[in-house]
Design an enzyme around this catalytic site. Sequence first.
Site, short mmCIF file in Angstrom:
data_model
loop_
_atom_site.label_atom_id
_atom_site.label_comp_id
_atom_site.label_asym_id
_atom_site.label_seq_id
_atom_site.Cartn_x
_atom_site.Cartn_y
_atom_site.Cartn_z
N ASP A 1 38.40 46.70 52.41
CA ASP A 1 37.40 46.85 51.35
C ASP A 1 37.70 48.08 50.51
OD1 ASP A 1 36.27 44.90 52.77
OD2 ASP A 1 34.57 46.09 53.50
N ALA A 2 37.91 49.17 51.22
CA ALA A 2 38.10 50.44 50.52
C ALA A 2 39.37 50.36 49.66
CB ALA A 2 38.20 51.58 51.53
N SER B 1 49.72 38.54 33.94
CA SER B 1 48.30 38.77 34.12
C SER B 1 47.59 38.27 32.85
CB SER B 1 48.08 40.26 34.32
OG SER B 1 46.76 40.49 34.67
N LEU B 2 46.33 38.62 32.67
CA LEU B 2 45.61 38.22 31.46
C LEU B 2 44.91 39.44 30.87
CD1 LEU B 2 43.82 34.96 32.72
CD2 LEU B 2 45.56 35.06 30.93
N LYS C 1 37.72 31.24 35.49
CA LYS C 1 38.68 32.21 36.03
C LYS C 1 38.34 32.37 37.50
CE LYS C 1 40.77 36.70 35.14
NZ LYS C 1 40.85 37.15 36.52
N GLU D 1 45.40 29.51 41.92
CA GLU D 1 44.67 30.54 42.64
C GLU D 1 44.30 30.04 44.03
OE1 GLU D 1 44.56 33.09 40.64
OE2 GLU D 1 42.93 34.43 41.25
N LYS E 1 42.59 29.36 26.74
CA LYS E 1 44.02 29.28 26.46
C LYS E 1 44.26 28.40 25.24
CE LYS E 1 44.99 29.32 31.41
NZ LYS E 1 45.26 28.51 32.60
N LYS F 1 35.56 38.10 30.59
CA LYS F 1 35.05 38.55 31.88
C LYS F 1 33.53 38.42 31.99
CE LYS F 1 37.32 40.85 34.58
NZ LYS F 1 38.07 40.51 35.79
N CYS G 1 13.89 45.74 72.27
CA CYS G 1 13.76 44.67 71.30
C CYS G 1 12.64 45.01 70.31
CB CYS G 1 13.44 43.35 72.01
SG CYS G 1 12.95 42.07 70.85
#
Length: 698
Positions: A40-41, A86-87, A119, A174, A299, A323, A417
């Site tokens: 994640d980091a 890439s885009l 995308k 993808e 495109k 995006k 609990c």
Amino acid sequence: MTTNSAGPLADTAAYAAAVEEAERAAAAYYTAGESTLDDDAYDRLVRAIAAYEEEHPQEVLDASPTGKVAGGAVSGDVPHTVPMLSLDNVFSAEQFVTWTASVERRIGRPVAAWSVEPKLDGLAVAARYRQGVLEQLITRGDGTAGEDVSHAIGTVLGLPERLGAPATLEIRGEILMTTEQFEAANAVRTEHGAAPFANPRNGAAGTLRAKDRPYRVEMTFFAYGALALPDSGELTDTLAGLPHSEVLEYVAGIGVHTAADTAVAPRTVTTVEEVQAGVEDIAALRASLPFGIDGIVIKADLAADQRDAGSGTRAPRWAIAYKLPAVEKVTRLLGVEWNVGRTGIIAPRAVLEPVEIDGSTVSYATLHNPADITRRDLRLGDHVMVYKAGDIIPRIEAPVAHLRTGEEQPIEFPEACPRCGSEIDASEQRWRCTRGRDCRLVASISYAAGRDQLDIEGLGTTRVVQLVDAGLVQDFADLFTLERDQLLSLDRMGETSTDNLLAAIGAAASRPLSRVFCALGVRGTGRSMSRRIARHFASMDRIAAADVEALQQVDGIGKEKAAAVVRELQELAPLIGKLVAAGVNMTEPGATPPPEPGAAQEGEAEESATSGLPLAGMTVVVTGAMTGALEKLSRNEMNELIERAGGKSSSSVSKRTSLLVAGEKAGSKRTKAEDLGVRIAAPEEFAELVQAHLAVEV
Ligand code: IVH
């Protein structure tokens, strides 16, 4: 630069440090096999770098991990025949229109047709087919050469090992995890003691990279393009000449998955307005899709338009990514709740400072299990990255460590609990109440026996657990039919404790209806609502007979709550029947039933019921420690007393407060009452006022 940092990068120095950190982490992962950052980091770090680069394209460092598999630590050793580009991005309709104008200027004519498609939020791969057989799967890598990940062949839905035609070509697309695959992958991983993936993209990246896992998890492929290989034969010219939309149709026709079978199937349109409408359609469907998208790709559809627009080194000039807002946001971790599920699983849930993600407000996130909290080193007050997309339950990815102030507090794990107070079985990753499914039973009986409900002295959780384990009670009505011998047969139950307990249960049978009703634990009706209901209807029969409309006559009950209460009371009818049969009191002392329909108006009825009582028409608030005759009364009992004496109890002081009963150590409520000029009485003075009602047995 601290490990785990991932916030926006402030300046060139922060950017350079971030690139260095990513480089180190990627190298460590691939050489020693251990990353200095978790997935994640690392992912967040790369995104922060990419964001900075987007703002400062002139500062991009060669060592930057963006656009490189494994941050460039492995550039891949399989060269791409044609670079995998890439885009470029746009973020608004205006930017999009500007971009189309630039394309049309470049080609010297209007673009004949546009393809508008999702995308997909995964990882780009190239699948090489020879004579219809899938031979090699390659990641994008640095765009010129990628990593061979052919070991994943066979685990990716939509990428058949054999095509429907003996074609030789490279299909690009993808690889991602659908929501369902992501949930399934996390279930398998946690079963194997591995950490759950923080989001589907991480899941797909980790899975594609992993070679020797003892389990397999599934992913899905979506093709978005195809090109010829050196020995493609006549397919070479066909693919080079077909519009993009027809390439996708061809690919789908030979058995490869495309987005054509989804709600966001690629569409071909001719005007910029139609493109915009397509963008809006796809954006609106985003949250309901069974997979993640992070934008819309537009495109130029015709091969000739693409050829004339050409490509830069990073991205083609004939395509753009529009995006959509991020589905990851930073917010603060305010608390952790521990919820006990039906089977006794104790699951932590993060309480977040509400944050808007993808059109909805996120206030909670799952935290999986206690080990996960420890592994992520989460602390209360932390800034955390939260991921939420579509149906996926919001989840915390990791704390943003460099935003720590030092004020953060450790998260406390429950020692018993949280629902029934029994022991916790912490031997597995997922903690469980040792009572399992009986936890709910123990909790509901303990609640019914609690001080503010039936107030059965001597019936703590331990005793309830014993009774449940011995099979002596199935619900709290069974308490009233317990026999002396049955209790004596239990461990640590001598004659005295047995007799005391039986006496306490006997006393509980004559509690007022408000207490008995509260003991039922009807959702949304706590102590004060139970009192209002009991006073309004005066008997359990009338409550049980009330319909939605009748319940709405009670102060504070709206239509929805009324309907829920009616539903629950229907479910509780057998339990209520058992209580009646056991001789438990079902009436509210001092309350008069509501008039029959058509009789006096509600307000008048209530007034006449309370008129003559010392607190009639008054709203009373209690604060501080009670003394004298009131010393032993809990806050709930004080509120009961106020209501018996004809008043309304409230917990906060306002202009409408008629009287504040202020005991010792009264604080802000007293100050507020003084400011507002609200009458204040000491406990002793109040006790005198309501003396006649004080003695009533509760
Ligand atoms: S076309 C030469 N179409 O987005 C054109 N890419 O940010 C390059 N992506 O590297 C790709 N969905 O991994 C294309 N419908 C789509 C896509 C798509 C997702 C990814 C792809 C690309 C990245 C660029």
